[in-house]
Design a protein around this motif. Structure first.
Motif, PDB file in Angstrom:
ATOM      1  N   PRO A  18      -3.015 -19.559   4.415  1.00  0.00           N
ATOM      2  CA  PRO A  18      -2.774 -18.143   4.216  1.00  0.00           C
ATOM      3  C   PRO A  18      -4.019 -17.318   4.468  1.00  0.00           C
ATOM      4  N   ALA A  19      -3.811 -16.042   4.759  1.00  0.00           N
ATOM      5  CA  ALA A  19      -4.940 -15.158   5.027  1.00  0.00           C
ATOM      6  C   ALA A  19      -5.778 -14.961   3.777  1.00  0.00           C
ATOM      7  N   ALA A  20      -7.098 -14.799   3.974  1.00  0.00           N
ATOM      8  CA  ALA A  20      -7.976 -14.518   2.848  1.00  0.00           C
ATOM      9  C   ALA A  20      -7.711 -13.109   2.336  1.00  0.00           C
ATOM     10  N   HIS A  21      -7.984 -12.896   1.055  1.00  0.00           N
ATOM     11  CA  HIS A  21      -7.754 -11.587   0.468  1.00  0.00           C
ATOM     12  C   HIS A  21      -9.035 -10.767   0.467  1.00  0.00           C
ATOM     13  N   ALA A  22      -8.853  -9.460   0.569  1.00  0.00           N
ATOM     14  CA  ALA A  22      -9.968  -8.543   0.447  1.00  0.00           C
ATOM     15  C   ALA A  22     -10.227  -8.273  -1.033  1.00  0.00           C
ATOM     16  N   ALA A  23     -11.180  -7.375  -1.315  1.00  0.00           N
ATOM     17  CA  ALA A  23     -11.488  -7.015  -2.700  1.00  0.00           C
ATOM     18  C   ALA A  23     -10.411  -6.088  -3.242  1.00  0.00           C
ATOM     19  N   PRO A  24     -10.283  -5.983  -4.567  1.00  0.00           N
ATOM     20  CA  PRO A  24      -9.297  -5.067  -5.146  1.00  0.00           C
ATOM     21  C   PRO A  24      -9.572  -3.617  -4.747  1.00  0.00           C
ATOM     22  N   THR A  25      -8.509  -2.890  -4.492  1.00  0.00           N
ATOM     23  CA  THR A  25      -8.588  -1.458  -4.199  1.00  0.00           C
ATOM     24  C   THR A  25      -7.874  -0.701  -5.296  1.00  0.00           C
ATOM     25  N   ALA A  26      -8.554   0.271  -5.896  1.00  0.00           N
ATOM     26  CA  ALA A  26      -7.953   1.047  -6.976  1.00  0.00           C
ATOM     27  C   ALA A  26      -6.796   1.892  -6.452  1.00  0.00           C
ATOM     28  N   LEU A  27      -5.707   1.914  -7.217  1.00  0.00           N
ATOM     29  CA  LEU A  27      -4.568   2.768  -6.909  1.00  0.00           C
ATOM     30  C   LEU A  27      -4.697   4.058  -7.718  1.00  0.00           C
ATOM     31  N   ALA A  28      -4.507   5.183  -7.048  1.00  0.00           N
ATOM     32  CA  ALA A  28      -4.669   6.476  -7.714  1.00  0.00           C
ATOM     33  C   ALA A  28      -3.624   6.655  -8.801  1.00  0.00           C
ATOM     34  N   GLY A  29      -3.939   7.506  -9.778  1.00  0.00           N
ATOM     35  CA  GLY A  29      -3.049   7.763 -10.889  1.00  0.00           C
ATOM     36  C   GLY A  29      -2.413   9.138 -10.821  1.00  0.00           C
ATOM     37  N   LEU A  30      -1.881   9.577 -11.976  1.00  0.00           N
ATOM     38  CA  LEU A  30      -1.178  10.860 -12.061  1.00  0.00           C
ATOM     39  C   LEU A  30      -1.890  11.833 -12.981  1.00  0.00           C
ATOM     40  N   TRP A  62       3.587   3.447  -5.050  1.00  0.00           N
ATOM     41  CA  TRP A  62       2.490   3.530  -4.094  1.00  0.00           C
ATOM     42  C   TRP A  62       3.000   2.987  -2.762  1.00  0.00           C
ATOM     43  N   ALA A  63       3.066   3.808  -1.741  1.00  0.00           N
ATOM     44  CA  ALA A  63       3.591   3.381  -0.447  1.00  0.00           C
ATOM     45  C   ALA A  63       2.646   2.382   0.212  1.00  0.00           C
ATOM     46  N   ALA A  64       3.193   1.569   1.104  1.00  0.00           N
ATOM     47  CA  ALA A  64       2.374   0.634   1.865  1.00  0.00           C
ATOM     48  C   ALA A  64       1.333   1.423   2.662  1.00  0.00           C
ATOM     49  N   GLY A  65       0.098   0.975   2.602  1.00  0.00           N
ATOM     50  CA  GLY A  65      -0.963   1.638   3.342  1.00  0.00           C
ATOM     51  C   GLY A  65      -1.517   2.880   2.680  1.00  0.00           C
ATOM     52  N   SER A  66      -1.059   3.207   1.465  1.00  0.00           N
ATOM     53  CA  SER A  66      -1.542   4.388   0.770  1.00  0.00           C
ATOM     54  C   SER A  66      -1.809   4.054  -0.682  1.00  0.00           C
ATOM     55  N   SER A  67      -2.844   4.690  -1.245  1.00  0.00           N
ATOM     56  CA  SER A  67      -3.135   4.508  -2.668  1.00  0.00           C
ATOM     57  C   SER A  67      -2.720   5.725  -3.477  1.00  0.00           C
ATOM     58  N   ARG A 402      -7.340   0.309 -14.802  1.00  0.00           N
ATOM     59  CA  ARG A 402      -6.758   0.947 -13.630  1.00  0.00           C
ATOM     60  C   ARG A 402      -5.925  -0.059 -12.851  1.00  0.00           C
ATOM     61  N   ALA A 403      -4.864   0.419 -12.242  1.00  0.00           N
ATOM     62  CA  ALA A 403      -4.051  -0.428 -11.380  1.00  0.00           C
ATOM     63  C   ALA A 403      -4.779  -0.667 -10.059  1.00  0.00           C
ATOM     64  N   TYR A 404      -4.588  -1.836  -9.492  1.00  0.00           N
ATOM     65  CA  TYR A 404      -5.215  -2.145  -8.209  1.00  0.00           C
ATOM     66  C   TYR A 404      -4.221  -2.861  -7.303  1.00  0.00           C
ATOM     67  N   ARG A 405      -4.577  -2.924  -6.035  1.00  0.00           N
ATOM     68  CA  ARG A 405      -3.827  -3.690  -5.054  1.00  0.00           C
ATOM     69  C   ARG A 405      -4.823  -4.448  -4.189  1.00  0.00           C
ATOM     70  N   ILE A 406      -4.518  -5.703  -3.912  1.00  0.00           N
ATOM     71  CA  ILE A 406      -5.341  -6.531  -3.031  1.00  0.00           C
ATOM     72  C   ILE A 406      -4.481  -6.926  -1.840  1.00  0.00           C
ATOM     73  N   GLY A 407      -5.005  -6.723  -0.641  1.00  0.00           N
ATOM     74  CA  GLY A 407      -4.276  -7.086   0.567  1.00  0.00           C
ATOM     75  C   GLY A 407      -5.033  -8.115   1.379  1.00  0.00           C
ATOM     76  N   PRO A 408      -4.456  -8.542   2.483  1.00  0.00           N
ATOM     77  CA  PRO A 408      -5.134  -9.520   3.345  1.00  0.00           C
ATOM     78  C   PRO A 408      -6.360  -8.904   3.979  1.00  0.00           C
ATOM     79  N   SER A 409      -7.343  -9.737   4.280  1.00  0.00           N
ATOM     80  CA  SER A 409      -8.582  -9.244   4.859  1.00  0.00           C
ATOM     81  C   SER A 409      -8.488  -9.089   6.363  1.00  0.00           C
ATOM     82  N   LYS A 410      -7.364  -9.504   6.944  1.00  0.00           N
ATOM     83  CA  LYS A 410      -7.164  -9.269   8.366  1.00  0.00           C
ATOM     84  C   LYS A 410      -5.885  -8.489   8.563  1.00  0.00           C
TER      85      LYS A 410
END
Length: 482
Positions: A18-30, A62-67, A402-410
């Motif tokens: 499987p693809a390696a993961h990148a670092a956590p990215t913070a998801l914006a709040g309300l 949180w839509a794909a590709g957006s925080s 805070r909520a986060y999302r981690i995605g593939p590094s490629k």
């Protein structure tokens, strides 16, 4: 437990990385400073809850590709709701309150990218006075409970795109004869629009039995009790994959708990007995999830009384049923939660300093710390079915959760290719094929642990092919030029 090379299915798993993961990215709040994540799908779209500036906790998308956080509408303005998970196409299941009495209703947001869209209410059974959603699968089917005016809970499924509940029956004799079961609960659905479900039912005379529900030709569901361990007192089923293989836990004749795997034909289950038995504490091994290829992940109680995690490739050969301990990251315990279709495992462990952190495990990277948003803790919530995305809650440098999302590094196309490669060669037994690609040159060892493996009989055993031995330990197994 054996080292990783002691089971050929782990060797096969090494081929589909499987693809390696990148670092956590913070998801914006309300605006309220706190968010939690609940689910993520194969494209990276996520859902959870966030506190608004007014102090209300609102279901969030949180839509794909957006925080950017998008609040989801309730059944009434600012009415309390919760989001439970997200389907492959973006549908989100949850529960919302309605009216002055705070009636709680199961709902689905069909188009969460449109914040103004009202959720669609899922109806309970005819005659019942309340219902609640529990989870949603990849195809948008929802499982939950419907409750009668007398307070009896009945498990139900809302098939993908439908708002009418389909009851899940209890096993046993037909009415008016007394059923041996008093109550049932669903633990997991497969990924179909009209899914199979597994769980457990309480027996009237005491104990519990594992069950499977499957759709029948009449539009409803049929139920089957799963066979247990000879002499044992009960089982629960905790996970089912798309091929119909089921993972669970059974109590054996001496009172120990064993992880089990049932085939779709529901014969006697394969039992994990590869863990050392503690004469005083007994054996406590619990299955948590099953992957698309049939690998089972779970947890067991080690000799020090703490939880450790394992991955198991059932072989339907009692003498060879063994598992791999996933290891630790400096702490003393680990909890595996989920396995993705590409074999990636998500869980939680602790550090030597006692901080709780999320881990990812693959056959090549083994246990890896998924990082934080600058703080000390990371609590994982969910992983997408394809293993490319992870969501959870982490502390930042100021100690805020805070909520986060981690995605593939490629790129996403490469991640999808990894998942497709991991799913190729699924055999009748539900496992990856054994074909080895790009074998290592003769007279070289691929892994530094070959000296340990050969002491465990890797080279001499006929359980492994010559190709497998040459792939990983050609020099140690003296296969130079062969």
């Amino acid at each position: 437990m054996r080292p990783i090379a002691s089971h050929p299915l782990f060797l096969a798993a090494l081929l589909a990385l499987p693809a390696a993961h990148a670092a956590p990215t913070a998801l914006a709040g309300l605006g309220g400073g706190v968010c939690t994540a609940a689910g993520v799908n194969d494209s990276g779209a996520a859902t959870g809850q966030c506190r608004s500036a007014a102090g209300d906790f609102l279901p969030t998308y949180w839509a794909a590709g957006s925080s950017v956080a998008l609040p989801l509408r309730g059944l009434e303005l600012d009415g309390p709701c919760e989001a439970l998970g997200i389907a492959r196409d973006g549908q989100i299941a949850g529960n919302c309150e309605l009216g002055e009495q705070g009636e709680r209703l199961p709902v689905v947001w069909r188009a969460p990218s449109l914040p103004s869209a009202l959720p669609e209410v899922l109806n309970g059974r005819t005659g019942d006075d309340r219902a609640a959603a529990v989870a949603i699968n990849a195809a948008g089917a929802v499982v939950g409970i419907s409750t009668s005016p007398g307070g009896k809970d009945v498990p139900v499924i809302w098939k993908s795109g439908q708002t009418a509940a389909t009851s899940l029956p209890v096993p046993g004799t037909l009415p008016p004869l007394l059923t041996p079961v008093t109550e049932c609960r669903v633990m997991a659905l497969d990924s179909a629009a009209t899914p199979a479900a597994v769980g457990s039912c309480d027996l009237r005379q005491g104990g519990v039995v594992a069950v499977r529900w499957t759709a029948n030709a009449l539009g409803g569901y049929s139920v089957t009790m799963l066979p247990g361990v000879p002499g044992g007192s009960g089982c629960i089923a905790t996970a089912i994959n798309a091929a119909g293989y089921i993972a669970g836990t059974c109590e054996d004749a001496v009172g120990d708990m064993a992880a089990v795997r049932w085939r779709p034909t529901l014969g006697a289950p394969a039992l994990l007995r590869g863990l050392p038995r503690d004469a005083a504490a007994g054996q406590q091994v619990f299955a948590a999830d099953i992957g698309a290829s049939g690998l089972v992940v779970g947890n067991y109680i080690a000799g020090d009384g703490r939880s450790r995690s394992f991955v198991w490739a059932p072989a339907d050969a009692p003498a060879n049923e063994d598992a791999l301990d996933l290891g630790l990251l400096g702490g003393s315990q680990a909890y595996a939660r989920q396995i993705a279709d590409n074999g990636r495992i998500l869980g939680m462990t602790d550090t030597a300093q006692g901080a709780q952190i999320a881990f990812s495990w693959t056959p090549t990277n083994e246990m890896q710390d998924l990082g934080t948003l600058g703080g000390h803790t990371n609590l994982p919530a969910a992983m997408s079915a394809n293993g490319a995305w992870i969501v959870g809650v982490s502390t930042d440098s100021a100690g805020h959760r805070r909520a986060y999302r981690i995605g593939p590094s490629k790129n996403a196309a490469a991640a999808r290719a990894d998942t497709a490669a991991a799913s190729e060669g699924i055999s009748e037994g539900g496992y990856p094929s054994f074909e080895l690609i790009n074998p290592m040159p003769a007279c070289s060892d691929k892994d530094s642990r070959c000296s340990t493996w050969i002491n465990n009989g890797f080279c001499s055993s006929t359980f492994y092919t010559v190709a497998q031995k040459a792939q990983y330990c050609a020099a140690s197994c003296r296969l130079c030029g062969k």
